[in-house]
Design an enzyme around this catalytic site. Structure first.
Site, short mmCIF file in Angstrom:
data_model
loop_
_atom_site.label_atom_id
_atom_site.label_comp_id
_atom_site.label_asym_id
_atom_site.label_seq_id
_atom_site.Cartn_x
_atom_site.Cartn_y
_atom_site.Cartn_z
N PRO A 195 0.80 -1.23 0.00
CA PRO A 195 0.00 0.00 0.00
C PRO A 195 0.83 1.27 0.00
O PRO A 195 0.50 2.24 -0.70
CB PRO A 195 -0.83 -0.12 1.28
CG PRO A 195 -0.89 -1.59 1.56
CD PRO A 195 0.42 -2.14 1.10
N LYS A 196 1.91 1.30 0.79
CA LYS A 196 2.74 2.51 0.82
C LYS A 196 3.32 2.79 -0.55
O LYS A 196 3.30 3.93 -1.05
CB LYS A 196 3.85 2.35 1.86
CG LYS A 196 4.87 3.48 1.85
CD LYS A 196 6.11 3.11 2.63
CE LYS A 196 7.23 4.11 2.39
NZ LYS A 196 8.49 3.70 3.04
#
Length: 241
Positions: A195-196
């Protein structure tokens, strides 16, 4: 001997007494009866303040960490010169700005994949070596895993990243025509992309802010407690991707 009958005057007086008490006898014409007072309590109007009376709780001041504004100003002062390694060698500095947009976006994604659990200086050096060989989707697909590993070494977990880069590059070629996905949901489906990375790729490659990439790494946990809020969650052993 028969009982004595009451006198007419006494009967008239008795009727008047009953009429005055409301005892049920016929009232004498011209003698008004006294009205009874109502025992019903008067209703009181209740006034509510704004926001009350409809089940809503009174507004409260938002919670703030102790001394967080003072800590924030100190951080701003320390970051004023913008001279940290991430400013000069971060992912936003690792791709070829003169490359075609599709190639540029691919280089951004690869730099993000290499940056996981790796210092900015090491990531920047690995990307420079890859770019010298012509960093494109086709060039990486033609490269064997051993050669790719020698180029990106010593980035963290380089053996796993070699596999992820090869798998992801093949998917980009087959499914996206050599470009990278334009949504976070599709980016996180790629091998080795978390996600990052997806949020940073959206920002750097697509110039779209889809969210905030929060790393669960020592970099984040080193922040002073004053900057944490009750909504901050994470794991000290979580992935930084």
């Amino acid at each position: 001997m028969s009982a004595a009958r009451p006198r007419p005057a006494a009967c008239a007086a008795l009727r008047r007494l009953r009429a005055a008490r409301g005892g049920g006898g016929s009232q004498i014409q011209g003698t008004p009866s006294t009205p009874r007072k109502s025992r019903r309590r008067k209703s009181l109007a209740i006034a509510y303040e704004a926001g009350q009376g409809d089940g809503a709780e009174p507004p409260s001041a938002p919670w703030e960490p102790r001394d967080w504004q003072e800590q924030l100003e100190r951080i701003r002062e320390m970051r004023r010169s913008r001279d940290a390694p991430v400013d000069e060698m971060g992912v936003q500095k690792c791709y070829d700005t003169s490359a075609p947009p599709q190639v540029m976006r691919y280089q951004v994604l690869l730099a993000l994949m290499l940056s996981s659990q790796t210092k900015d200086q090491v990531t920047s050096a690995a990307m420079l070596r890859l770019r010298r060989r012509g960093l494109t989707v086709d060039s990486v697909l033609q490269m064997d895993e051993e050669t790719l590993g020698q180029i990106i070494y010593p980035v963290g977990f380089w053996r796993n990243k070699v596999k992820y880069i090869k798998q992801t590059t093949a998917i980009l070629k087959q499914k996206y025509g050599g470009d990278i996905p334009s949504t976070v949901e599709e980016l996180v489906q790629l091998p080795g992309v978390g996600p990052k990375m997806a949020h940073l790729a959206m920002h750097i490659a697509w110039d779209s802010v889809a969210g905030i990439g929060v790393p669960a790494s020592p970099k984040l946990w080193a922040l002073p407690p004053q900057l944490w809020t009750p909504t901050c969650t994470g794991s000290r052993t979580g992935s930084s991707g």
